[in-house]
Motif scaffolding. Structure first.
Motif, PDB file in Angstrom:
ATOM      1  N   PRO A  46     -10.515   8.139  -0.431  1.00 55.06           N
ATOM      2  CA  PRO A  46     -10.433   6.876  -1.168  1.00 55.06           C
ATOM      3  C   PRO A  46     -10.672   7.065  -2.662  1.00 55.06           C
ATOM      4  O   PRO A  46     -10.177   6.300  -3.459  1.00 55.06           O
ATOM      5  CB  PRO A  46     -11.557   6.037  -0.561  1.00 55.06           C
ATOM      6  CG  PRO A  46     -11.817   6.656   0.772  1.00 55.06           C
ATOM      7  CD  PRO A  46     -11.501   8.105   0.625  1.00 55.06           C
ATOM      8  N   LEU A  48      -6.653  13.418   1.811  1.00 58.68           N
ATOM      9  CA  LEU A  48      -6.636  12.205   1.003  1.00 58.68           C
ATOM     10  C   LEU A  48      -7.972  11.518   1.120  1.00 58.68           C
ATOM     11  O   LEU A  48      -8.478  11.327   2.199  1.00 58.68           O
ATOM     12  CB  LEU A  48      -5.556  11.260   1.523  1.00 58.68           C
ATOM     13  CG  LEU A  48      -4.135  11.686   1.234  1.00 58.68           C
ATOM     14  CD1 LEU A  48      -3.178  10.810   1.998  1.00 58.68           C
ATOM     15  CD2 LEU A  48      -3.859  11.621  -0.238  1.00 58.68           C
ATOM     16  N   ASN A  72      -1.478   6.732   1.716  1.00 67.86           N
ATOM     17  CA  ASN A  72      -2.868   6.303   1.915  1.00 67.86           C
ATOM     18  C   ASN A  72      -3.068   5.967   3.398  1.00 67.86           C
ATOM     19  O   ASN A  72      -2.670   4.903   3.861  1.00 67.86           O
ATOM     20  CB  ASN A  72      -3.140   5.077   1.031  1.00 67.86           C
ATOM     21  CG  ASN A  72      -4.615   4.804   0.855  1.00 67.86           C
ATOM     22  OD1 ASN A  72      -5.457   5.423   1.510  1.00 67.86           O
ATOM     23  ND2 ASN A  72      -4.933   3.868  -0.010  1.00 67.86           N
ATOM     24  N   ARG A  87     -16.518   8.726   1.565  1.00 68.13           N
ATOM     25  CA  ARG A  87     -16.733   7.412   0.945  1.00 68.13           C
ATOM     26  C   ARG A  87     -18.132   6.931   1.316  1.00 68.13           C
ATOM     27  O   ARG A  87     -18.435   6.802   2.500  1.00 68.13           O
ATOM     28  CB  ARG A  87     -15.683   6.422   1.459  1.00 68.13           C
ATOM     29  CG  ARG A  87     -15.923   4.978   0.978  1.00 68.13           C
ATOM     30  CD  ARG A  87     -14.743   4.079   1.243  1.00 68.13           C
ATOM     31  NE  ARG A  87     -14.638   3.664   2.629  1.00 68.13           N
ATOM     32  CZ  ARG A  87     -13.614   2.978   3.140  1.00 68.13           C
ATOM     33  NH1 ARG A  87     -12.589   2.658   2.370  1.00 68.13           N
ATOM     34  NH2 ARG A  87     -13.600   2.650   4.408  1.00 68.13           N
ATOM     35  N   THR A 100      -5.114  15.300  10.452  1.00 71.95           N
ATOM     36  CA  THR A 100      -6.419  14.684  10.715  1.00 71.95           C
ATOM     37  C   THR A 100      -6.255  13.179  10.864  1.00 71.95           C
ATOM     38  O   THR A 100      -5.268  12.609  10.419  1.00 71.95           O
ATOM     39  CB  THR A 100      -7.373  14.947   9.542  1.00 71.95           C
ATOM     40  OG1 THR A 100      -6.786  14.390   8.357  1.00 71.95           O
ATOM     41  CG2 THR A 100      -7.612  16.429   9.351  1.00 71.95           C
ATOM     42  N   ARG A 149       0.851  -1.198   0.000  1.00 72.27           N
ATOM     43  CA  ARG A 149       0.000   0.000   0.000  1.00 72.27           C
ATOM     44  C   ARG A 149       0.883   1.243   0.000  1.00 72.27           C
ATOM     45  O   ARG A 149       1.826   1.337   0.785  1.00 72.27           O
ATOM     46  CB  ARG A 149      -0.856  -0.031   1.266  1.00 72.27           C
ATOM     47  CG  ARG A 149      -1.845   1.124   1.461  1.00 72.27           C
ATOM     48  CD  ARG A 149      -2.605   0.873   2.757  1.00 72.27           C
ATOM     49  NE  ARG A 149      -3.494   1.928   3.169  1.00 72.27           N
ATOM     50  CZ  ARG A 149      -4.832   1.848   3.079  1.00 72.27           C
ATOM     51  NH1 ARG A 149      -5.393   0.772   2.581  1.00 72.27           N
ATOM     52  NH2 ARG A 149      -5.588   2.826   3.518  1.00 72.27           N
TER      53      ARG A 149
HETATM   54  P1  AMP Z   1      -9.389   1.278   3.975  1.00 71.05           P
HETATM   55  O1  AMP Z   1      -8.388   1.179   2.874  1.00 71.05           O
HETATM   56  O2  AMP Z   1     -10.699   0.645   3.660  1.00 71.05           O
HETATM   57  O3  AMP Z   1      -8.838   0.942   5.300  1.00 71.05           O
HETATM   58  O4  AMP Z   1      -9.797   2.810   4.082  1.00 71.05           O
HETATM   59  C1  AMP Z   1      -8.920   3.764   4.542  1.00 71.05           C
HETATM   60  C2  AMP Z   1      -9.285   5.021   3.852  1.00 71.05           C
HETATM   61  O5  AMP Z   1      -9.656   5.981   4.820  1.00 71.05           O
HETATM   62  C3  AMP Z   1      -8.105   5.607   3.146  1.00 71.05           C
HETATM   63  O6  AMP Z   1      -8.047   5.185   1.818  1.00 71.05           O
HETATM   64  C4  AMP Z   1      -8.309   7.101   3.243  1.00 71.05           C
HETATM   65  O7  AMP Z   1      -8.761   7.599   2.029  1.00 71.05           O
HETATM   66  C5  AMP Z   1      -9.339   7.274   4.329  1.00 71.05           C
HETATM   67  N1  AMP Z   1      -8.709   8.050   5.388  1.00 71.05           N
HETATM   68  C6  AMP Z   1      -7.973   7.588   6.390  1.00 71.05           C
HETATM   69  N2  AMP Z   1      -7.500   8.597   7.138  1.00 71.05           N
HETATM   70  C7  AMP Z   1      -7.967   9.728   6.577  1.00 71.05           C
HETATM   71  C8  AMP Z   1      -7.828  11.101   6.862  1.00 71.05           C
HETATM   72  N3  AMP Z   1      -7.113  11.529   7.901  1.00 71.05           N
HETATM   73  N4  AMP Z   1      -8.447  11.979   6.062  1.00 71.05           N
HETATM   74  C9  AMP Z   1      -9.178  11.553   5.010  1.00 71.05           C
HETATM   75  N5  AMP Z   1      -9.340  10.269   4.679  1.00 71.05           N
HETATM   76  C10 AMP Z   1      -8.742   9.365   5.448  1.00 71.05           C
END
Ligand code: AMP
Ligand code: MG
Length: 329
Positions: free
Chosen positions: A220, A218, A55, A187, A109, A51
């Motif tokens: 998804p 950032l 992200n 999302r 954040t 990854r």
């Molecule tokens: P996952 O891959 O399903 O665990 O989802 C995690 C997703 O949460 C990441 O791809 C990010 O886009 C979103 N995410 C995590 N932390 C943040 C943040 N501080 N601000 C915006 N999005 C976040």
């Protein structure tokens, strides 16, 4: 290495305590977890999943007390937490210092949620601290909704997969940003935009406007191709009334799988599949990823799947399909 699939919370804790990420069940999809305070274990999550480091990961807490340890909790956040936690709603809030930079991709954040699954909760409780966990799949593969699917995708690099059975929702959590007191859906997920708007009695913005307003955020959606089967996936309106043009006719008709959302009013052929035998969107969502993964192994030359109505969890289904599809026709 070949991962053991088991049901022992103690075994999962043993590996986590010795610095090894473990796959855990949640009500959304299976996660690949590490303790919040173990940066080297968290680094392994990124390496094992391949990854990208930009992200960020979601922090999983028991409830509001642990939330307060990792984030600034506004009154709006507290209101949502009281109503929707534990559950598939992730909140993006201002972080606190205790959260390692690697978790937030260096941002100010942090994304936090409280999982419902009792096994996952027992692991957090026993370790006495939050766990970070992205989905337990390699980068850009489909999120796993069963222990067997985790094993197929990542079994070669993991020690232990805690088996909690099939995931109840089968889609990743809803992510809602509460920055600047302006709720923004990053999302779509099992908790729908309509549910959130009704509960808060206020409008919720969509992700695109958020990206323009707050560049470093950032989301998804930045990865357009997030979940994709290897077999070419065609996304169409209604399967039953679909008339392929000349260019698509032979692809549509030869050695292709056709996936209905709800059962059509006739007997299915061998190459036809239904996401929800009961005819409800929640069930369709729960079966979506396992269906795509299953069909991907059956040797079809193409998969054709129809759109969901754009309401409730249907939005989340369409969001995942729009990123999984190779062709929209
Ligand atoms: P996952 O891959 O399903 O665990 O989802 C995690 C997703 O949460 C990441 O791809 C990010 O886009 C979103 N995410 C995590 N932390 C943040 C943040 N501080 N601000 C915006 N999005 C976040
Ligand atoms: Mg993921």
């Amino acid at each position: 290495m070949s991962a053991i699939i088991g049901t022992s919370v103690q075994e999962a804790i043993h590996w986590l305590a010795s610095g090894q990420p473990v796959a855990l069940p949640t009500e959304t999809v299976y996660g690949l977890a590490a303790p919040l305070d173990d940066v080297s274990c968290i680094k392994k999550i990124y390496a094992l999943k391949q990854r990208p480091a930009n992200n960020p990961l979601i922090v999983h807490v028991l409830g509001i007390e642990q939330l307060q340890q990792v984030a600034e909790v506004s009154p709006l956040a507290e209101k949502l937490v009281q109503h929707f936690w534990p559950g598939p709603l992730t909140l993006v809030l201002k972080r606190k210092e205790i959260v390692p930079d690697i978790v937030t991709a260096g941002q100010t954040t942090v994304a936090v949620r409280s999982p419902q699954n009792p096994l996952f909760r027992e692991v957090i409780r026993t370790l006495g601290q939050p766990l970070v966990a992205p989905s337990a799949n390699k980068f850009q593969h489909i999120s796993p909704t069963s222990a067997q699917q985790v094993s197929q995708d990542m079994g070669d690099v993991l020690n232990y997969i805690l088996n909690g059975g099939p995931c109840q929702f089968g889609l990743e959590s809803t992510i809602l940003s509460l920055l600047n007191n302006s709720p923004t859906l990053l999302r779509p997920g099992p908790i729908s935009k309509e549910q959130l708007q009704d509960f808060l009695s206020m409008a919720i913005k969509d992700r695109d406007s958020a990206i323009h307003e707050d560049k470093p955020l950032l989301s998804p959606g930045l990865y357009k191709k997030h979940y994709s089967p290897k077999t070419p996936l065609y996304w169409i309106e209604k399967l039953e009334s679909y008339q392929p043009t000349e260019a698509y006719r032979s692809i549509f008709e030869q050695n292709s799988a056709h996936v209905f959302l709800m059962p059509p009013n006739r007997t299915l052929q061998a190459s036809e599949f239904v996401l929800s035998p009961q005819g409800d969107l929640q069930e369709a969502a729960a079966h979506l990823f396992s269906m795509l993964q299953h069909l991907d192994m059956l040797g079809f030359q193409s998969i054709w799947i129809e759109k969901a109505p754009n309401v409730g969890i249907g939005r989340a289904i369409n969001d995942r399909l729009s990123r999984a599809a190779h062709f929209k026709v």
